[in-house]
Design a protein around this motif. Structure first.
Motif, PDB file in Angstrom:
ATOM      1  N   UNK A   2      10.022  77.135  31.997  1.00 22.24           N
ATOM      2  CA  UNK A   2      10.183  76.809  33.443  1.00 22.24           C
ATOM      3  C   UNK A   2      11.083  76.040  33.895  1.00 22.24           C
ATOM      4  N   UNK A   3      11.572  76.018  35.013  1.00 17.38           N
ATOM      5  CA  UNK A   3      12.451  75.117  35.908  1.00 17.38           C
ATOM      6  C   UNK A   3      11.831  74.014  36.283  1.00 17.38           C
ATOM      7  N   UNK A   4      12.496  72.710  36.109  1.00 16.83           N
ATOM      8  CA  UNK A   4      11.662  71.565  36.631  1.00 16.83           C
ATOM      9  C   UNK A   4      11.449  71.880  38.481  1.00 16.83           C
ATOM     10  N   UNK A   5      10.488  71.190  38.755  1.00 20.18           N
ATOM     11  CA  UNK A   5      10.082  71.406  40.199  1.00 20.18           C
ATOM     12  C   UNK A   5      10.951  70.625  41.200  1.00 20.18           C
ATOM     13  N   UNK A   6      11.536  69.819  40.448  1.00 18.00           N
ATOM     14  CA  UNK A   6      12.589  69.019  41.388  1.00 18.00           C
ATOM     15  C   UNK A   6      13.889  69.188  41.419  1.00 18.00           C
ATOM     16  N   UNK A   7      14.792  68.840  42.426  1.00 14.52           N
ATOM     17  CA  UNK A   7      16.184  68.823  42.342  1.00 14.52           C
ATOM     18  C   UNK A   7      16.773  67.458  41.465  1.00 14.52           C
ATOM     19  N   UNK A   8      17.602  67.823  40.978  1.00 13.52           N
ATOM     20  CA  UNK A   8      18.224  66.826  40.071  1.00 13.52           C
ATOM     21  C   UNK A   8      18.771  65.784  40.860  1.00 13.52           C
ATOM     22  N   UNK A   9      18.578  64.352  40.321  1.00 14.39           N
ATOM     23  CA  UNK A   9      18.914  63.198  41.176  1.00 14.39           C
ATOM     24  C   UNK A   9      20.516  63.056  40.783  1.00 14.39           C
ATOM     25  N   UNK A  10      21.410  62.892  42.064  1.00 12.89           N
ATOM     26  CA  UNK A  10      22.910  62.622  41.445  1.00 12.89           C
ATOM     27  C   UNK A  10      22.839  61.244  40.792  1.00 12.89           C
ATOM     28  N   UNK A  11      24.221  61.129  40.458  1.00  9.04           N
ATOM     29  CA  UNK A  11      24.318  59.917  39.528  1.00  9.04           C
ATOM     30  C   UNK A  11      24.430  58.871  40.351  1.00  9.04           C
ATOM     31  N   UNK A  12      23.985  57.602  39.771  1.00  8.23           N
ATOM     32  CA  UNK A  12      23.938  56.495  40.461  1.00  8.23           C
ATOM     33  C   UNK A  12      25.378  55.979  41.320  1.00  8.23           C
ATOM     34  N   UNK A  16      25.330  55.374  45.276  1.00  5.51           N
ATOM     35  CA  UNK A  16      26.199  54.420  45.772  1.00  5.51           C
ATOM     36  C   UNK A  16      27.211  54.656  46.828  1.00  5.51           C
ATOM     37  N   UNK A  17      27.943  55.816  46.471  1.00  5.42           N
ATOM     38  CA  UNK A  17      29.124  56.055  47.412  1.00  5.42           C
ATOM     39  C   UNK A  17      28.291  56.568  48.802  1.00  5.42           C
ATOM     40  N   UNK A  18      27.251  57.245  48.512  1.00  2.15           N
ATOM     41  CA  UNK A  18      26.809  57.925  49.700  1.00  2.15           C
ATOM     42  C   UNK A  18      26.065  56.901  50.488  1.00  2.15           C
ATOM     43  N   UNK A  19      25.506  56.131  50.112  1.00  4.65           N
ATOM     44  CA  UNK A  19      24.766  54.733  50.863  1.00  4.65           C
ATOM     45  C   UNK A  19      25.925  54.099  51.468  1.00  4.65           C
ATOM     46  N   UNK A  20      27.188  54.083  50.993  1.00  4.23           N
ATOM     47  CA  UNK A  20      28.430  53.119  51.658  1.00  4.23           C
ATOM     48  C   UNK A  20      28.886  54.036  52.780  1.00  4.23           C
ATOM     49  N   UNK A  21      29.135  55.431  52.485  1.00  2.00           N
ATOM     50  CA  UNK A  21      29.947  56.409  53.298  1.00  2.00           C
ATOM     51  C   UNK A  21      29.528  57.323  54.091  1.00  2.00           C
ATOM     52  N   UNK A  22      28.221  57.625  53.831  1.00  2.00           N
ATOM     53  CA  UNK A  22      27.448  58.645  54.467  1.00  2.00           C
ATOM     54  C   UNK A  22      26.019  58.303  54.524  1.00  2.00           C
ATOM     55  N   UNK A  23      25.395  57.469  54.981  1.00  2.00           N
ATOM     56  CA  UNK A  23      24.084  57.015  54.852  1.00  2.00           C
ATOM     57  C   UNK A  23      22.977  58.105  55.350  1.00  2.00           C
ATOM     58  N   UNK A  24      23.482  58.991  56.167  1.00  2.00           N
ATOM     59  CA  UNK A  24      22.796  60.047  56.698  1.00  2.00           C
ATOM     60  C   UNK A  24      22.452  60.894  55.795  1.00  2.00           C
ATOM     61  N   UNK A  25      23.550  61.594  55.027  1.00  2.00           N
ATOM     62  CA  UNK A  25      23.472  62.337  53.864  1.00  2.00           C
ATOM     63  C   UNK A  25      22.275  61.830  52.645  1.00  2.00           C
ATOM     64  N   UNK A  26      22.416  60.609  52.542  1.00  5.68           N
ATOM     65  CA  UNK A  26      21.697  59.881  51.766  1.00  5.68           C
ATOM     66  C   UNK A  26      20.094  59.970  51.998  1.00  5.68           C
TER      67      UNK A  26
END
Length: 116
Positions: A2-12, A16-26
């Motif tokens: 069975x597939x895992x029930x959770x979406x994969x977490x992006x790389x660190x 970090x890039x999302x936190x700096x450039x696009x906090x809303x997406x994070x």
């Protein structure tokens, strides 16, 4: 398998890039992963416990603006939750002791009318 029930977490680095450039997406990613965690619970008690913890965490995050204070408060909250869960597990796993019998015989008090 069975597939895992959770979406994969992006790389660190991506997070970090999302936190700096696009906090809303994070924030959206966090909400999505939180909802997946809630939906994966099989019982209502588990769902409610996770929702309560998330609510407390979000309340703490809104209360403080300084990033270090927010991080410290989140850490303290999660540490408290882990301690509470550990106590519950220890209580479940502890052998149940039978109730102790009194060491002495307890005699009732007699009233003066009973003494005569």
């Amino acid at each position: 398998m069975a597939a895992p029930p959770y979406s994969p977490l992006p790389a660190f680095d991506e997070l970090l890039s999302m936190a700096k450039q696009n906090p809303a997406a994070l924030d959206e990613l966090q909400k999505k992963l939180n909802q997946e965690l809630i939906d994966a619970q099989s019982d209502d008690r588990g769902r409610k416990a996770i929702q309560q913890t998330l609510f407390r965490l979000q309340s703490e995050q809104l209360r403080y603006k300084a990033p270090l204070v927010r991080l410290t408060r989140a850490y303290q909250l999660m540490l408290s939750e882990m301690s509470r869960m550990q106590d519950a597990l220890e209580q479940l796993c502890a052998p149940q002791k039978p109730p102790k019998k009194p060491c002495a015989t307890i005699l009732p008090f007699r009233s003066k009318s009973q003494e005569r």
